[in-house]
Design an enzyme around this catalytic site. Structure first.
Site, short mmCIF file in Angstrom:
data_model
loop_
_atom_site.label_atom_id
_atom_site.label_comp_id
_atom_site.label_asym_id
_atom_site.label_seq_id
_atom_site.Cartn_x
_atom_site.Cartn_y
_atom_site.Cartn_z
N TYR A 119 43.41 63.16 41.08
CA TYR A 119 42.00 62.76 41.06
C TYR A 119 41.02 63.92 41.14
O TYR A 119 39.83 63.71 41.26
CB TYR A 119 41.72 61.78 42.20
CG TYR A 119 42.33 60.42 41.95
CD1 TYR A 119 43.70 60.25 41.96
CD2 TYR A 119 41.54 59.31 41.68
CE1 TYR A 119 44.28 59.02 41.72
CE2 TYR A 119 42.10 58.08 41.43
CZ TYR A 119 43.47 57.94 41.45
OH TYR A 119 44.04 56.71 41.21
N LYS B 216 57.29 61.36 45.87
CA LYS B 216 58.18 61.40 44.70
C LYS B 216 58.73 62.82 44.58
O LYS B 216 58.72 63.43 43.50
CB LYS B 216 57.37 60.98 43.45
CG LYS B 216 58.18 60.76 42.21
CD LYS B 216 58.92 59.45 42.19
CE LYS B 216 59.84 59.36 40.98
NZ LYS B 216 60.71 58.19 40.99
N ASP C 143 58.95 54.58 44.20
CA ASP C 143 59.43 53.43 43.43
C ASP C 143 60.19 52.45 44.34
O ASP C 143 60.03 51.23 44.26
CB ASP C 143 60.26 53.84 42.21
CG ASP C 143 61.15 55.04 42.47
OD1 ASP C 143 60.86 55.80 43.40
OD2 ASP C 143 62.14 55.23 41.75
N ASP D 6 46.44 54.64 45.70
CA ASP D 6 45.56 53.75 44.93
C ASP D 6 46.34 52.49 44.53
O ASP D 6 45.88 51.36 44.70
CB ASP D 6 45.10 54.52 43.68
CG ASP D 6 44.01 53.79 42.92
OD1 ASP D 6 43.48 52.80 43.47
OD2 ASP D 6 43.70 54.20 41.79
#
Ligand code: NAI
Length: 336
Positions: free
Chosen positions: A123, A175, A208, A232
């Site tokens: 972002y 991740k 995930d 988000d």
């Protein structure tokens, strides 16, 4: 001395849910003086700017704001309101609780808090196209910036939040198995911070797997901390677990102050009809009272609101009732 708070009523249903929230806080005896300011379309109409300097100056003075939903004007030259606020006030922590109010949904006992890093990751807005041959937009590249300092302050915020709110566990979502540098740094810093909080359990989960676990076993989690984009997505996921955005409050907290808001938008389809559900903004106001260290009043308001919703007699249409915004607010006030 009353605490000064900037009030941005917002657009669409904003003015109606904001005045209901102010009325509730006044009925509960909250010692606040409101500094009413404009942003969004209301800011454009009044000052030609969706985030006028007057509004920014007010938040600089008060360092606390309650914000209704804002319509970002479409078109060139308008700044993104949320980005401008986050940057100006370094609102690095986005706090989104998800808590079951009315039973009967998919889960009856959800009590999660998601803490999202609000200023870094993808972002930062560092993107560009790459020209290949004659195609100027053959590829596009976005930079996800993770810093040691930014990671440390958000993970520390999550642990401090857990300690302050009597919570037991912080789950760091990442991740790092694929993004070994950026996500790897976030995870390393998270492990380092976790070692300094011996009373809070620390857990790390890959994003995930977390998405699946939150749908299957949300009761396993408590406080969750993650980077900007994952936060988000997961914050809306957890709102869905407790009945959608109509009851979802949020807070943006940082070095320059704190801004509390409803997570939903301006609901143009029902604006002006007096039927909007003010709960999300009222719950955001409870988070604000806690931030202002008025926890007992926050608890009292939350209890009255939750009981009114649970009873289901005088609730707005989105909650299955027929009450107007004002009737619903009166019912909460009667229970205070
Ligand atoms: P939305 O959240 O405004 O509406 C989605 C649906 O939920 C609509 O059917 C609406 O009637 C309903 N809804 C939302 N809040 C409600 C409430 N309190 N009570 C009863 N029903 C409610 O999302 P949408 O339509 O995508 O966005 C509308 C506008 O809001 C856009 O201009 C968007 O940019 C803005 N927006 C602003 C946000 C903010 O300032 N924080 C966040 C999200 C959207």
């Amino acid at each position: 001395m009353p605490t000064p708070v900037t009030l941005i009523s917002g657009d669409g249903i904003g003015p109606s849910i904001s005045s209901a929230t102010v009325r509730l806080l006044e009925a509960a005896g909250a010692d606040i003086t409101w500094d009413a300011q404009y942003a969004g379309m209301a800011g454009v109409t009044r000052y030609g700017d969706p985030i006028p300097d007057e509004t920014l100056d007010s938040i600089k003075r008060t360092r606390v704001a309650l914000k209704g939903p804002l319509e970002t004007p479409v078109g060139e030259g308008f700044r993104s309101i949320n980005v401008a606020l986050r940057k100006t006030f370094e609102l690095y922590a986005n706090v989104r609780p998800a808590h079951t109010i009315a039973k009967g949904g998919r889960y009856d006992n959800i009590d999660l808090v998601l803490i999202r890093e609000n200023t870094e990751g993808l972002y930062i807005g560092n993107e560009h196209y790459i020209k290949i041959g004659s195609d100027p937009r053959a590829a596009a590249e976005s930079i996800a910036l993770i810093t040691r300092a930014g990671s440390e302050r958000i993970v520390r915020y999550a642990f401090d939040y857990a300690e302050k709110h009597g919570r037991k566990k912080v789950t760091l979502v990442h991740k790092a198995n694929i993004l070994k540098y950026s996500q790897g740094l976030f995870l390393d810093v998270g492990r380092m911070v976790a070692r300094q909080y011996s009373t809070i359990e620390f857990q790390e989960v890959i994003v995930d797997a977390m998405a699946m676990n939150l749908v299957l076993h949300p009761e396993r989690y408590d406080v969750i901390v993650t980077t900007n984009l994952f936060g988000d997505i997961l914050s809306d996921l957890i709102s869905g677990l407790v009945g959608g955005l109509g009851l979802a409050p949020g807070a943006n907290i940082g070095l320059g102050g704190a801004i509390f808001e409803a997570v939903h938008g301006t609901a143009p389809d029902i604006a002006g009809k007096g039927i909007a559900n003010p709960s999300a903004l009222m719950l955001a106001a409870c988070m604000m009272l806690e931030y202002l260290t008025d926890e007992p009043r926050a608890q009292r308001i939350r209890k009255a609101l939750e009981e009114t919703v649970r009873e289901g007699k005088t609730v707005t249409r989105d909650l299955g009732g027929t009450a107007t915004t004002d009737q619903f607010t009166d019912a909460i006030i009667a229970r205070l």
